[in-house]
Design an enzyme around this catalytic site. Structure first.
Site, PDB file in Angstrom:
ATOM      1  N   GLY A   5       0.851  -1.192   0.000  1.00  0.00           N
ATOM      2  CA  GLY A   5       0.000   0.000   0.000  1.00  0.00           C
ATOM      3  C   GLY A   5       0.881   1.233   0.000  1.00  0.00           C
ATOM      4  N   GLY A   8       4.449   0.312   1.839  1.00  0.00           N
ATOM      5  CA  GLY A   8       5.151  -0.769   1.156  1.00  0.00           C
ATOM      6  C   GLY A   8       5.596  -0.333  -0.235  1.00  0.00           C
ATOM      7  N   LYS A 181       6.532   5.391  19.921  1.00  0.00           N
ATOM      8  CA  LYS A 181       5.628   5.683  18.796  1.00  0.00           C
ATOM      9  C   LYS A 181       4.198   5.247  19.146  1.00  0.00           C
ATOM     10  CE  LYS A 181       5.202   6.300  14.020  1.00  0.00           C
ATOM     11  NZ  LYS A 181       5.368   5.667  12.728  1.00  0.00           N
ATOM     12  N   ASN A 185       0.439   7.283  18.982  1.00  0.00           N
ATOM     13  CA  ASN A 185      -0.779   6.790  18.328  1.00  0.00           C
ATOM     14  C   ASN A 185      -1.908   6.584  19.334  1.00  0.00           C
ATOM     15  OD1 ASN A 185       0.226   6.680  15.654  1.00  0.00           O
ATOM     16  ND2 ASN A 185       1.344   4.836  16.137  1.00  0.00           N
ATOM     17  N   SER A 252      -4.882   7.997  10.358  1.00  0.00           N
ATOM     18  CA  SER A 252      -5.210   6.799   9.579  1.00  0.00           C
ATOM     19  C   SER A 252      -6.468   6.130  10.146  1.00  0.00           C
ATOM     20  CB  SER A 252      -4.040   5.820   9.586  1.00  0.00           C
ATOM     21  OG  SER A 252      -3.701   5.475  10.904  1.00  0.00           O
TER      22      SER A 252
HETATM   23  P1  NAD Z   1      -2.150   0.652   3.372  1.00  0.00           P
HETATM   24  O1  NAD Z   1      -3.533   0.292   3.762  1.00  0.00           O
HETATM   25  O2  NAD Z   1      -1.913   1.769   2.403  1.00  0.00           O
HETATM   26  O3  NAD Z   1      -1.399  -0.646   2.791  1.00  0.00           O
HETATM   27  C1  NAD Z   1      -1.573  -1.933   3.258  1.00  0.00           C
HETATM   28  C2  NAD Z   1      -1.560  -2.857   2.046  1.00  0.00           C
HETATM   29  O4  NAD Z   1      -1.566  -4.217   2.500  1.00  0.00           O
HETATM   30  C3  NAD Z   1      -2.762  -2.711   1.126  1.00  0.00           C
HETATM   31  O5  NAD Z   1      -2.336  -2.424  -0.207  1.00  0.00           O
HETATM   32  C4  NAD Z   1      -3.471  -4.055   1.214  1.00  0.00           C
HETATM   33  O6  NAD Z   1      -4.095  -4.460   0.002  1.00  0.00           O
HETATM   34  C5  NAD Z   1      -2.318  -4.964   1.573  1.00  0.00           C
HETATM   35  N1  NAD Z   1      -2.694  -6.247   2.197  1.00  0.00           N
HETATM   36  C6  NAD Z   1      -3.687  -6.506   3.078  1.00  0.00           C
HETATM   37  N2  NAD Z   1      -3.685  -7.810   3.438  1.00  0.00           N
HETATM   38  C7  NAD Z   1      -2.638  -8.374   2.786  1.00  0.00           C
HETATM   39  C8  NAD Z   1      -2.099  -9.672   2.759  1.00  0.00           C
HETATM   40  N3  NAD Z   1      -2.602 -10.664   3.487  1.00  0.00           N
HETATM   41  N4  NAD Z   1      -1.017  -9.906   1.962  1.00  0.00           N
HETATM   42  C9  NAD Z   1      -0.472  -8.921   1.201  1.00  0.00           C
HETATM   43  N5  NAD Z   1      -0.952  -7.652   1.201  1.00  0.00           N
HETATM   44  C10 NAD Z   1      -2.014  -7.379   1.980  1.00  0.00           C
HETATM   45  O7  NAD Z   1      -1.368   0.925   4.750  1.00  0.00           O
HETATM   46  P2  NAD Z   1      -0.084   1.857   5.008  1.00  0.00           P
HETATM   47  O8  NAD Z   1      -0.544   3.262   5.223  1.00  0.00           O
HETATM   48  O9  NAD Z   1       0.930   1.579   3.965  1.00  0.00           O
HETATM   49  O10 NAD Z   1       0.396   1.323   6.418  1.00  0.00           O
HETATM   50  C11 NAD Z   1       1.075   0.081   6.580  1.00  0.00           C
HETATM   51  C12 NAD Z   1       1.616   0.019   8.001  1.00  0.00           C
HETATM   52  O11 NAD Z   1       2.574   1.095   8.190  1.00  0.00           O
HETATM   53  C13 NAD Z   1       0.551   0.236   9.092  1.00  0.00           C
HETATM   54  O12 NAD Z   1       0.876  -0.493  10.235  1.00  0.00           O
HETATM   55  C14 NAD Z   1       0.666   1.744   9.388  1.00  0.00           C
HETATM   56  O13 NAD Z   1       0.192   2.081  10.689  1.00  0.00           O
HETATM   57  C15 NAD Z   1       2.170   1.920   9.273  1.00  0.00           C
HETATM   58  N6  NAD Z   1       2.610   3.288   8.970  1.00  0.00           N
HETATM   59  C16 NAD Z   1       1.976   4.030   8.019  1.00  0.00           C
HETATM   60  C17 NAD Z   1       2.468   5.314   7.731  1.00  0.00           C
HETATM   61  C18 NAD Z   1       1.851   6.151   6.637  1.00  0.00           C
HETATM   62  O14 NAD Z   1       2.229   7.315   6.502  1.00  0.00           O
HETATM   63  N7  NAD Z   1       0.951   5.629   5.807  1.00  0.00           N
HETATM   64  C19 NAD Z   1       3.564   5.819   8.442  1.00  0.00           C
HETATM   65  C20 NAD Z   1       4.190   5.008   9.404  1.00  0.00           C
HETATM   66  C21 NAD Z   1       3.705   3.738   9.656  1.00  0.00           C
END
Ligand code: NAD
Length: 307
Positions: A5, A8, A181, A185, A252
């Site tokens: 997402g 990643g 962190k 949150n 989020s």
């Molecule tokens: P997101 O929802 O954008 O991405 C998650 C992805 O995982 C999605 O594309 C989804 O389709 C995929 N997914 C779900 N189940 C799956 C599976 N079984 N196998 C493979 N893929 C699967 O989330 P994000 O914003 O990228 O956040 C990811 C993590 O990072 C979370 O824990 C979030 O709290 C943390 N985080 C996010 C940010 C940010 O700015 N977005 C910053 C720091 C930490």
């Protein structure tokens, strides 16, 4: 990278640009297809960067990896752990930079504690659509061995991430980082989810400031009972400072509720409740916030579902 997402894709895209061989694994077919056909676009204030990590919905396409980075939401960590296990070559590590508490233990339960590296990142990203993300804020990334110690592989992974544009340090005090962190949150996410306020607006009301301070106070008591020293002296001040620095952000959790998705509540306020119960620390405010968010998840999901 399991879970391609916002985060990643950001890490995978930039690692690919830095010359690493990267596979993104995601269950979202449209996104994977877009990346395969047109590449992944990372939108930044300066320019749009197109990169070409490999992408698949089928982990069995990949073979074995020497590093698996888990970037699913915490609700999917257990499933991602099984995918990770299927990809690990000899000596391979699994890194989680997810938010919340408990992801590393869930991974360790499946792949073994000695494989797991845990950390936090101040990088930020937003999903714009299939094959498109935006790189938001930047900041340091800290990583540490779940089992402790400063190992050569930790230094190697930190160097690789730094080369890809994510300044990263290997750290021994990983519990301090994760709790540090988590507590931010704990103070911001559930309260913004329930009230609908932007992060900065939490400071505008005496009532939200009070609930924030109560929830944070409980989490600090749990961290102390766990023997964790936090990375900042005044946790409530720290949470308010982060809320001010991200004042225009919709958290989020607020966004997940608005879209009828499950939130990471079980890994945030819910984790404080679980750890509090284990350590004999009362956490009634975090329990109340957790229950309210879980109710809201069901209410919003029912609204999203067709009648
Ligand atoms: P997101 O929802 O954008 O991405 C998650 C992805 O995982 C999605 O594309 C989804 O389709 C995929 N997914 C779900 N189940 C799956 C599976 N079984 N196998 C493979 N893929 C699967 O989330 P994000 O914003 O990228 O956040 C990811 C993590 O990072 C979370 O824990 C979030 O709290 C943390 N985080 C996010 C940010 C940010 O700015 N977005 C910053 C720091 C930490």
């Amino acid at each position: 990278i399991i879970g391609a997402g916002a985060m990643g894709s950001l890490f995978g895209g930039r690692l690919a640009l830095a010359g690493e061989e990267v596979w993104l694994v995601d269950v979202w077919e449209e996104h994977v297809r877009a990346i395969r056909e047109k590449g992944l676009t990372i939108v930044t204030p300066a320019q749009d960067i197109v990169c070409r990590p490999r992408a698949t919905t089928r982990a069995e396409d990949i073979g074995s990896a020497d590093l698996v980075i888990v970037f699913v939401k915490s609700t999917a960590t257990k499933t991602a752990a099984r995918t990770a296990a299927s990809l690990l070559g000899p000596g391979a590590a699994v890194l989680t930079l997810q938010n919340g508490y408990g992801n590393a233990d869930e991974l360790a339960a499946v792949v073994g504690r000695e494989r797991v590296i845990v950390g936090t990142t101040a990088q930020g990203a937003t999903l714009l659509g299939p094959g498109r993300i935006m790189h938001g804020g930047s900041g340091d990334t800290h990583i540490g061995e779940l089992g402790g110690g400063l190992t050569p592989r930790l230094a190697k992974i930190a160097a690789t991430l730094t080369r890809a544009g994510f300044p990263t340090v290997g750290d021994e005090g990983v519990a301090s980082l994760v709790w540090g962190k988590l507590i931010i949150n704990v103070g911001i996410n559930a309260l913004t989810g329930i009230t609908g306020l932007k992060n900065g607006e939490l400071a505008d009301y005496a009532e939200t400031r009070e609930v924030l301070a109560l929830a944070v106070g409980e989490a600090v008591a749990v961290a102390r009972a766990a023997g964790v020293k936090l990375p900042y002296p005044d946790p409530v001040d720290k949470v308010l400072a982060v809320a001010a620095a991200t004042c225009q952000n919709r958290s989020s959790m607020l966004q997940d509720l608005a879209s009828g998705r499950l939130t990471e509540i079980d890994a945030i306020n819910g984790a404080v409740v679980r750890e509090g119960a284990r350590l004999g620390v009362a956490t009634p405010v975090n329990r109340t916030l957790t229950l309210l968010i879980k109710a809201l998840e069901q209410i919003r999901q029912a609204k999203k579902a067709p009648a």
